[in-house]
Design a protein around this motif. Structure first.
Motif, PDB file in Angstrom:
ATOM      1  N   GLU A   1     -32.472 -48.203 -33.779  1.00 35.67           N
ATOM      2  CA  GLU A   1     -33.132 -47.860 -32.447  1.00 35.67           C
ATOM      3  C   GLU A   1     -34.065 -46.674 -32.666  1.00 35.67           C
ATOM      4  N   ASN A   2     -33.485 -45.618 -33.470  1.00 39.71           N
ATOM      5  CA  ASN A   2     -34.355 -44.487 -33.628  1.00 39.71           C
ATOM      6  C   ASN A   2     -35.384 -44.895 -34.350  1.00 39.71           C
ATOM      7  N   VAL A   3     -35.442 -45.453 -35.337  1.00 37.75           N
ATOM      8  CA  VAL A   3     -36.690 -46.159 -36.310  1.00 37.75           C
ATOM      9  C   VAL A   3     -37.620 -46.712 -35.486  1.00 37.75           C
TER      10      VAL A   3
ATOM     11  N   PRO B   1     -29.478 -38.906 -30.103  1.00 35.45           N
ATOM     12  CA  PRO B   1     -27.904 -39.170 -30.401  1.00 35.45           C
ATOM     13  C   PRO B   1     -27.535 -40.362 -29.948  1.00 35.45           C
ATOM     14  N   VAL B   2     -28.232 -40.948 -28.931  1.00 37.19           N
ATOM     15  CA  VAL B   2     -27.389 -42.239 -28.129  1.00 37.19           C
ATOM     16  C   VAL B   2     -28.268 -43.412 -28.771  1.00 37.19           C
ATOM     17  N   LEU B   3     -28.981 -43.151 -29.773  1.00 31.92           N
ATOM     18  CA  LEU B   3     -29.416 -44.296 -30.318  1.00 31.92           C
ATOM     19  C   LEU B   3     -28.960 -44.568 -31.789  1.00 31.92           C
TER      20      LEU B   3
ATOM     21  N   GLU C   1     -29.185 -38.938 -41.922  1.00 34.92           N
ATOM     22  CA  GLU C   1     -29.833 -38.570 -41.014  1.00 34.92           C
ATOM     23  C   GLU C   1     -31.443 -38.207 -41.035  1.00 34.92           C
ATOM     24  N   GLN C   2     -31.453 -37.515 -42.377  1.00 31.20           N
ATOM     25  CA  GLN C   2     -32.957 -37.083 -42.699  1.00 31.20           C
ATOM     26  C   GLN C   2     -33.760 -38.411 -43.104  1.00 31.20           C
ATOM     27  N   ARG C   3     -33.073 -39.431 -43.834  1.00 28.79           N
ATOM     28  CA  ARG C   3     -33.491 -40.502 -44.523  1.00 28.79           C
ATOM     29  C   ARG C   3     -33.847 -41.240 -43.130  1.00 28.79           C
ATOM     30  N   VAL C   4     -33.125 -41.514 -42.081  1.00 31.50           N
ATOM     31  CA  VAL C   4     -33.534 -42.180 -40.787  1.00 31.50           C
ATOM     32  C   VAL C   4     -34.871 -41.428 -40.253  1.00 31.50           C
TER      33      VAL C   4
ATOM     34  N   ARG D   1     -26.732 -49.215 -43.026  1.00 29.82           N
ATOM     35  CA  ARG D   1     -26.290 -48.390 -41.735  1.00 29.82           C
ATOM     36  C   ARG D   1     -27.206 -48.316 -40.646  1.00 29.82           C
ATOM     37  N   MET D   2     -27.723 -49.654 -40.312  1.00 31.28           N
ATOM     38  CA  MET D   2     -28.569 -49.641 -39.239  1.00 31.28           C
ATOM     39  C   MET D   2     -28.031 -49.552 -37.907  1.00 31.28           C
ATOM     40  N   ASN D   3     -26.660 -49.723 -37.742  1.00 31.53           N
ATOM     41  CA  ASN D   3     -26.223 -49.765 -36.665  1.00 31.53           C
ATOM     42  C   ASN D   3     -25.296 -48.710 -36.297  1.00 31.53           C
ATOM     43  N   HIS D   4     -25.379 -47.936 -37.288  1.00 37.63           N
ATOM     44  CA  HIS D   4     -24.796 -46.510 -36.950  1.00 37.63           C
ATOM     45  C   HIS D   4     -25.382 -45.295 -36.190  1.00 37.63           C
ATOM     46  N   TYR D   5     -24.527 -44.627 -35.419  1.00 35.88           N
ATOM     47  CA  TYR D   5     -25.244 -43.817 -34.566  1.00 35.88           C
ATOM     48  C   TYR D   5     -25.330 -42.321 -35.636  1.00 35.88           C
ATOM     49  N   PRO D   6     -26.307 -41.592 -35.145  1.00 40.80           N
ATOM     50  CA  PRO D   6     -26.556 -40.061 -35.929  1.00 40.80           C
ATOM     51  C   PRO D   6     -25.262 -39.440 -36.097  1.00 40.80           C
ATOM     52  N   LYS D   7     -24.273 -39.506 -35.350  1.00 42.32           N
ATOM     53  CA  LYS D   7     -23.175 -38.482 -35.611  1.00 42.32           C
ATOM     54  C   LYS D   7     -22.143 -39.341 -36.637  1.00 42.32           C
ATOM     55  N   GLN D   8     -22.399 -40.683 -36.982  1.00 39.68           N
ATOM     56  CA  GLN D   8     -21.594 -41.518 -38.238  1.00 39.68           C
ATOM     57  C   GLN D   8     -22.537 -41.253 -39.554  1.00 39.68           C
TER      58      GLN D   8
END
Lengths: 223, 385
Positions: free
Chosen positions: A105-107, A99-101, A150-153, A137-144
């Motif tokens: 960053e998650n990818v 969640p903090v990435l 989210e599943q696509r990320v 949406r690269m710079n979006h956080y999961p909660k956004q």
């Protein structure tokens, strides 16, 4: 050509206190390169356990597991960790993003274990996020992000290292109908266009219909 | 994206919790530093004692005097380089609360105590002035005294009005040298005592004996005491360190308690940080399973958890040490004047506080790391926090 996944006489039991609970009985299964296999079955039938064994995040009690030319039942913990980072991509029901990435960053997480430079990692991450349609949406956080996004990320994270196989545990289980359809379309595209071998556990008949082969498990046996 | 960024972001997930933990560590480091400073200063007089100095006093107690006639006999002993008689004067300067040591010494005292540095010109003036005195720079600053000023003491051990002229102001050679003492001529005291209290004249309370080889202190002490054995005033000679230690030992229970308290504070704050880290690690059980699934090894997970713990403890420790300096300065201001001859943070205190913060960071991470590494991936995914 040898099957990319060879499951030979695999059994798995869990121990609760001193009680042995058998989950899989003497499973033998081959998956060919480029196949899209769906595993179906009622709860407790052992499909997630079989998926975990194939993905190297659990160990069989008996039998052999040969995935992408490696007998993973003989690897130690660190060997398995290295093998997973190079050979398997995971998609979970509940996305399991950090969640903090940000999405980027998650990818990027799996690539931090490689020797790729920062610029090379950037190129890979951007290309992968574009494949899953989240280039903006690269710079979006999961909660956004929405559940489908989210599943696509999570799928982008799973394929960014270009793994040999992709395993997915109920990838549409937490999504609405439209998002589920988008995810299944993406997975079909990964299978057909990018020739990814996919093993997917699902309860959803529509999801199973996207697979090239369907297997049923019941009480730990393939039927 | 770097691992440090992830550690930093993890530490800031629960901002209030992290802030409170950092605050707790800072307060603990300040309390630890303050206690250690008091303990260190308390025992600093022992550390400041000269290795080449012995103290000869009456064997019964140093409050009983020794005859002046002992001085030449001690000077005769091989290995003794200088002997200086001293008398504790006591007295009151303006108000009873104005406490600082006041003693009368032979004039060779500044040769025996080279750590009290007096300007030659001022020292010459002191030697020429019968009722001259030398005061420490701490006293001069505290009572706004300068060379040439008059100081009047109200005597208690030696009753009467005693007038002095400040002839010199000494500066401490070392940081732990007491700058709050007053010295004056033994001859000035002795002459007046002989006139006013004839039976108390030609006596000192102790002799400071300078020797040429500190390794022979035990042997020389024995020799001095053997000379005066079976006399009316038998002596006890010991190193200046042992002599000073006997004063500090009277407060040893307090010092020991303060020592234990300072370490207890470290222990308590370690539990606070450990609690924070355990809660954080528990909340992230699924995430650690994700990291393992992606191929992150035990080394990586250890780095993430240990890094976060060390980050919190180091920020807390750093803030605590940074605030310790103004707090110690403030503490010195509110303490009764002269209670401590000097009050500063020893480098060893800063080293101990820094080391403690690092140790706390490492120890607090041990259990969460153990838990994270020993939880199977499948169990991690099943975990419901």
């Amino acid at each position: 050509m040898e099957p990319i996944i060879q499951v030979k006489n695999v059994s798995k039991s869990y121990w609760r206190n001193s009680l042995e609970i058998p989950v899989l009985h003497d499973i033998t299964l081959n998956v060919e390169d480029g196949e899209f296999l769906a595993l179906m079955g009622p709860s407790g039938s052992g499909k997630t356990t079989l998926l975990n064994l194939i993905a190297g995040i659990d160990r069989p009690s008996q039998g052999e597991l040969n995935v992408a030319g490696t007998d993973i039942s003989k690897l130690n913990e660190s060997g398995l960790a290295k093998w997973r980072s190079a050979s398997v991509g995971f998609v979970f029901q509940f996305y399991n993003l950090i969640p903090v990435l940000t999405a980027y960053e998650n990818v990027e997480l799996p690539l931090l274990l490689t020797k790729l430079s920062r610029a090379e990692r950037k190129k890979h991450v951007e290309a992968t996020l574009n494949i899953v349609g989240l280039g903006d949406r690269m710079n979006h956080y999961p909660k956004q992000l929405s559940g489908g996004q989210e599943q696509r990320v999570a799928i982008a994270r799973a394929i960014v290292t270009d793994p040999v196989i992709l395993v997915a545990d109920e990838p549409t289980g937490d999504l609405d109908k439209n998002s589920a359809k988008e995810i299944l379309t993406l997975m079909t595209r990964l299978n057909k266009e990018f020739k990814k071998t996919i093993v997917m556990v699902t309860h959803d008949q529509h999801a199973a219909e996207r697979a090239t082969r369907l297997l049923h498990l019941e009480k730990g046996d393939l039927i | 994206m770097k691992v440090f960024k992830l550690i930093f972001k993890n530490a800031l997930r629960h901002k209030l919790r992290t802030f409170l933990t950092i605050l707790g560590i800072s307060i603990a480091v300040i309390a630890f530093g303050l206690l250690r400073t008091v303990v260190t200063i308390w025992s600093s007089s022992v550390d400041a004692a000269g290795a080449d100095r012995l103290i000869t006093r009456q064997s019964v107690s140093f409050i009983f005097p020794l005859p002046l006639a002992y001085k030449p006999k001690i000077e005769m002993i091989q290995g003794v380089t200088k002997v200086c008689g001293g008398v504790w004067f006591g007295g009151v300067y303006k108000d009873k609360s104005n406490f600082f040591a006041r003693s009368a010494y032979d004039d060779n005292m500044f040769e025996v105590y080279p750590e009290f540095v007096v300007a030659p010109k001022e020292f010459d003036e002191y030697k020429k002035t019968r009722n001259g005195c030398v005061i420490g720079s701490g006293i001069a600053q505290q009572y706004k005294l300068k060379v040439g000023d008059q100081m009047v003491l109200d005597g208690d051990i030696f009753p009467g009005r005693w007038e002095f002229v400040v002839s010199a102001i000494y500066k401490p050679k070392n940081k732990n040298t007491d700058a709050t003492q007053m010295f004056f001529h033994f001859d000035y005291l002795n002459e007046r005592v002989k006139q006013e209290y004839p039976g108390r004249g030609d006596m000192v309370f102790w002799y400071v004996v300078q020797i040429n080889d500190p390794a022979k202190s035990a042997q020389i002490s024995e020799q001095i005491d053997s000379i005066f054995k079976n006399s009316t005033a038998e002596t006890k000679t010991e190193t200046e360190r042992a002599f000073t230690q006997s004063f500090v030992a009277a407060s040893s229970a307090i010092i020991t308690a303060m020592n234990y308290m300072s370490y207890a504070i470290i222990g308590i704050i370690m539990l606070v940080l450990a609690n924070t880290m355990i809660m954080s690690a528990r909340e992230r059980t699924r995430e650690y399973a994700v990291f393992k699934t992606l191929g992150y090894s035990a080394f990586h997970l250890t780095g993430l958890i240990l890094g976060e713990s060390l980050l919190i403890s180091c920020i807390g420790g750093g803030v605590g040490i940074a605030l310790l300096y103004p707090i110690v300065a403030g503490f010195e201001q509110v303490m009764p004047k002269g209670f401590f001859p000097f009050f500063f943070i020893e480098p060893v205190t800063v080293i101990l506080a820094t080391g403690s913060a690092l140790l706390i960071g490492v120890l607090a991470a041990v259990f969460p790391i153990h838990k994270a590494l020993n939880t199977k991936i499948v169990d991690g995914f099943r975990f419901v926090g």
